[in-house]
Structures are given as C-alpha cells and as structure tokens.
Design an enzyme around this catalytic site. Structure first.
Site, PDB file in Angstrom:
ATOM      1  N   ASP A 199      -4.029 -70.981  38.330  1.00 41.19           N
ATOM      2  CA  ASP A 199      -4.235 -69.850  39.237  1.00 41.19           C
ATOM      3  C   ASP A 199      -5.128 -68.862  38.482  1.00 41.19           C
ATOM      4  O   ASP A 199      -5.411 -69.046  37.290  1.00 41.19           O
ATOM      5  CB  ASP A 199      -2.867 -69.204  39.570  1.00 41.19           C
ATOM      6  CG  ASP A 199      -2.999 -68.000  40.498  1.00 41.19           C
ATOM      7  OD1 ASP A 199      -3.901 -67.995  41.368  1.00 41.19           O
ATOM      8  OD2 ASP A 199      -2.217 -67.044  40.352  1.00 41.19           O
ATOM      9  N   SER A 200      -5.515 -67.805  39.164  1.00 42.67           N
ATOM     10  CA  SER A 200      -6.301 -66.774  38.493  1.00 42.67           C
ATOM     11  C   SER A 200      -5.444 -65.985  37.503  1.00 42.67           C
ATOM     12  O   SER A 200      -5.990 -65.248  36.676  1.00 42.67           O
ATOM     13  CB  SER A 200      -6.853 -65.802  39.531  1.00 42.67           C
ATOM     14  OG  SER A 200      -5.776 -65.170  40.203  1.00 42.67           O
TER      15      SER A 200
ATOM     16  N   GLU B 274      -0.562 -58.391  38.230  1.00 39.34           N
ATOM     17  CA  GLU B 274      -1.036 -58.865  36.918  1.00 39.34           C
ATOM     18  C   GLU B 274      -0.660 -57.895  35.800  1.00 39.34           C
ATOM     19  O   GLU B 274      -0.431 -58.294  34.666  1.00 39.34           O
ATOM     20  CB  GLU B 274      -2.564 -59.018  36.931  1.00 39.34           C
ATOM     21  CG  GLU B 274      -3.048 -60.248  37.639  1.00 39.34           C
ATOM     22  CD  GLU B 274      -2.653 -61.545  36.938  1.00 39.34           C
ATOM     23  OE1 GLU B 274      -2.862 -61.657  35.723  1.00 39.34           O
ATOM     24  OE2 GLU B 274      -2.119 -62.432  37.612  1.00 39.34           O
TER      25      GLU B 274
ATOM     26  N   HIS C  74       0.508 -64.616  44.269  1.00 36.21           N
ATOM     27  CA  HIS C  74       1.014 -63.416  43.598  1.00 36.21           C
ATOM     28  C   HIS C  74       2.062 -62.687  44.443  1.00 36.21           C
ATOM     29  O   HIS C  74       2.950 -62.027  43.908  1.00 36.21           O
ATOM     30  CB  HIS C  74      -0.133 -62.439  43.319  1.00 36.21           C
ATOM     31  CG  HIS C  74      -0.965 -62.806  42.129  1.00 36.21           C
ATOM     32  ND1 HIS C  74      -1.884 -63.829  42.144  1.00 36.21           N
ATOM     33  CD2 HIS C  74      -1.017 -62.274  40.874  1.00 36.21           C
ATOM     34  CE1 HIS C  74      -2.475 -63.910  40.953  1.00 36.21           C
ATOM     35  NE2 HIS C  74      -1.958 -62.978  40.172  1.00 36.21           N
TER      36      HIS C  74
ATOM     37  N   CYS D  87      -0.994 -65.564  49.403  1.00 39.01           N
ATOM     38  CA  CYS D  87      -1.474 -65.401  48.018  1.00 39.01           C
ATOM     39  C   CYS D  87      -0.254 -65.597  47.133  1.00 39.01           C
ATOM     40  O   CYS D  87       0.800 -64.995  47.377  1.00 39.01           O
ATOM     41  CB  CYS D  87      -2.050 -63.997  47.819  1.00 39.01           C
ATOM     42  SG  CYS D  87      -2.391 -63.585  46.091  1.00 39.01           S
TER      43      CYS D  87
END
Ligand code: DGL
Length: 286
Positions: A25-26, A166, A200, A198
């Site tokens: 993932d990012s 994040e 997240h 998403c």
C-alpha cells in the site's frame, strides 16, 4: 524503472520456508488487510511494503501510481513473492491491469465495494469514501454501471484524511472534524450504507459508525480480500510453509522507518519494525 520517481534497490530473495505473499500500500492502510490475511493464512510467509515516501497515492497522477505499483511489486517479487496483494484501492484501480500483464501470478486487488453496498442498501443511497484519484477512475464508473443501477452513489473524496492516519492521528480532534465533514452526506443524504473505498479508512470504522449512526451498514473489504486470496492460492497450488517457522517482514520507503513503525505498531497493537529500503529518487519532487 525509468521515471521521475524513485527506484528501489531489492536485497535479493528472502530465505523463506514457504510461499511468500507480497502485500503493499502507499502506507499503513494496507496493514488492515495484512492483519486479515494473517488470520486466514497463519502459515504463509508475508512481506509487507509501505510506500510511505510517495504517500498519498490518492493525490498523484495515474502514471505515477502505475510507476510506483510496478516498482514496489518488483521489489516484492525480487524477495520471492509468489502472489501479490494490492492492499490499496487507488493502486488497484490504476495499476492492477498493468501488474497482471507483467506478472503471471495470483494478484489480488481491492476496489470500492459498490456491489455489496448496492445489494445491502434499503434507502438506495450509498456514500463512497475514497481518495480523489480512486473516485475519478474508470473502474468506479464501470462498477456503478455494472452493479449500481437503481442506487444513488454519493462519491465523497476525502483529501487530507490519509495524511492524518499516516501521522498516527486517529484520535485527534482534527481527524474527527475532517471525518465529520466527509460523513455529512450520509446523514443529510439519507444514505444507509458507507463504502470504505480506501484501506486507511478501515481504522476509522468505529468513528464513522458513531458519526453516521449505529444502523448504518459499513462495507469494509479486509475479510473478503483475505478469503479471495486464500481461494486463489489454493487453486494455484501455493500452499503454506510446513516447518511452522513464520516471520512477518515489513519494509518501507519512508525516510524515517522508526516513525512509521511506531504508527504501524499502534494501529495493529503489535510490535512492527519496518525496514527502510534504499529508494534512489530521480529528482527531489517526490
Ligand atoms: N490506502 C490507499 C487506498 O486504499 C491509498 C491512500 C493514499 O495513498 O492516498 O486507496
């Protein structure tokens, strides 16, 4: 890879005892998928890559997202991955086709759960929370055309939310304020289902439920993805390790792996040490 982003130096194949699954993932969002996979597949080797240096993907161009997905997947395949999980909606809708073209291995992606949401919604109004780049993609309009007829989909981009997660700011008032704004269409629009488009946002499920009301249906993909992966591995004959020695491995392109490891550990309630990988940026814009 020859583009304006970066190149990851792969350390070479891991000495692993079973079939390795690469997950990326990012950033930390895909760890929610990792967690579900670990539950369903306790005896497979897993390697996770958080492409934190290029996070959020959701504000990047499609070409950049494809380039990063290729780079990170190349790293995981270099470690010995026999299957890949794109634990990111944004990367899936932009890059999974290119990945499947390059690698003849099981590749599982994640797309916003438009189909289950349409099936479950009584009011025929559904809010999809996702990154701007996911919502703009042709995959989302195709999913709506295929499965969403008769249902009104409110596509709600959520800029800024991924960055807060994040940074580990799940409980902070700023996160609640932003989330309240994004969930408003659920309340005002008489929607009865919310798609977490998403990865997240999986960490915010309880908060979304609190803001939107207890009766709301929340479509969260982690278990479905893990089950789909298990099916694909079984049909590809990619069994688990037999010697019982399983070690989870975590990698990141973050310039400060210690910080991201701390956030990851808090989110998953276990100790996670991410190993920083050498990412040779081609310019400083990343
Ligand atoms: N977690 C990712 C997703 O599912 C991407 C978030 C981002 O980097 O913008 O879309």
């Amino acid at each position: 890879m020859n583009n304006a982003l970066g190149e990851i130096r792969a350390p070479g194949p891991l000495v692993n005892s079973g079939n390795l699954i690469g997950i990326f993932d990012s950033g930390v969002g895909g760890l929610a998928i990792f967690r579900a996979i670990r539950e369903v597949l306790p005896h497979h080797e897993l390697a996770y890559f958080a492409d934190s240096k290029y996070c959020p993907y959701g504000n990047r161009s499609s070409a950049e997202i494809v380039a990063r997905a290729m780079e990170v997947s190349g790293f995981l395949v270099g470690l010995g991955a026999q299957a890949l999980v794109v634990a990111c909606n944004t990367a899936t809708v932009h890059a999974v086709a290119a990945l499947r073209e390059r690698y003849g291995m099981p590749i599982i992606g994640i797309e916003p759960g438009i189909k289950p949401a349409a099936a479950i919604s009584g009011s025929r109004r559904v809010v999809v929370l996702a990154t701007p780049r996911t919502l703009e993609s042709s995959s989302v309009s195709q999913l709506r055309d295929l499965h969403g007829s008769g249902t009104d989909f409110i596509l709600q981009p959520c800029p800024g939310l991924v960055e807060l997660i994040e940074a580990g700011q799940i409980e902070e008032p700023a996160t609640m304020d932003l989330l309240r704004r994004f969930v408003r269409p659920v309340i005002e629009g008489d929607a009865d289902a919310v798609v977490l488009g998403c990865t997240h946002f999986i960490y915010l499920e309880d908060k979304i439920r609190m803001l939107a009301g207890r009766d709301i249906s929340i479509i969260e993909p982690s278990r479905a993805v893990a089950a789909q992966l298990a099916r694909r591995l079984a049909s590809a004959g990619l069994g688990a390790s037999t010697n019982g020695l399983i070690e989870d491995r975590f990698f990141t392109s973050a310039s400060n792996p210690v910080l991201i490891s701390a956030v990851a550990s808090r989110l998953l309630c276990r100790d996670i040490q991410m190993l920083g990988v050498d990412d040779q940026a081609q310019n400083t814009a990343a």
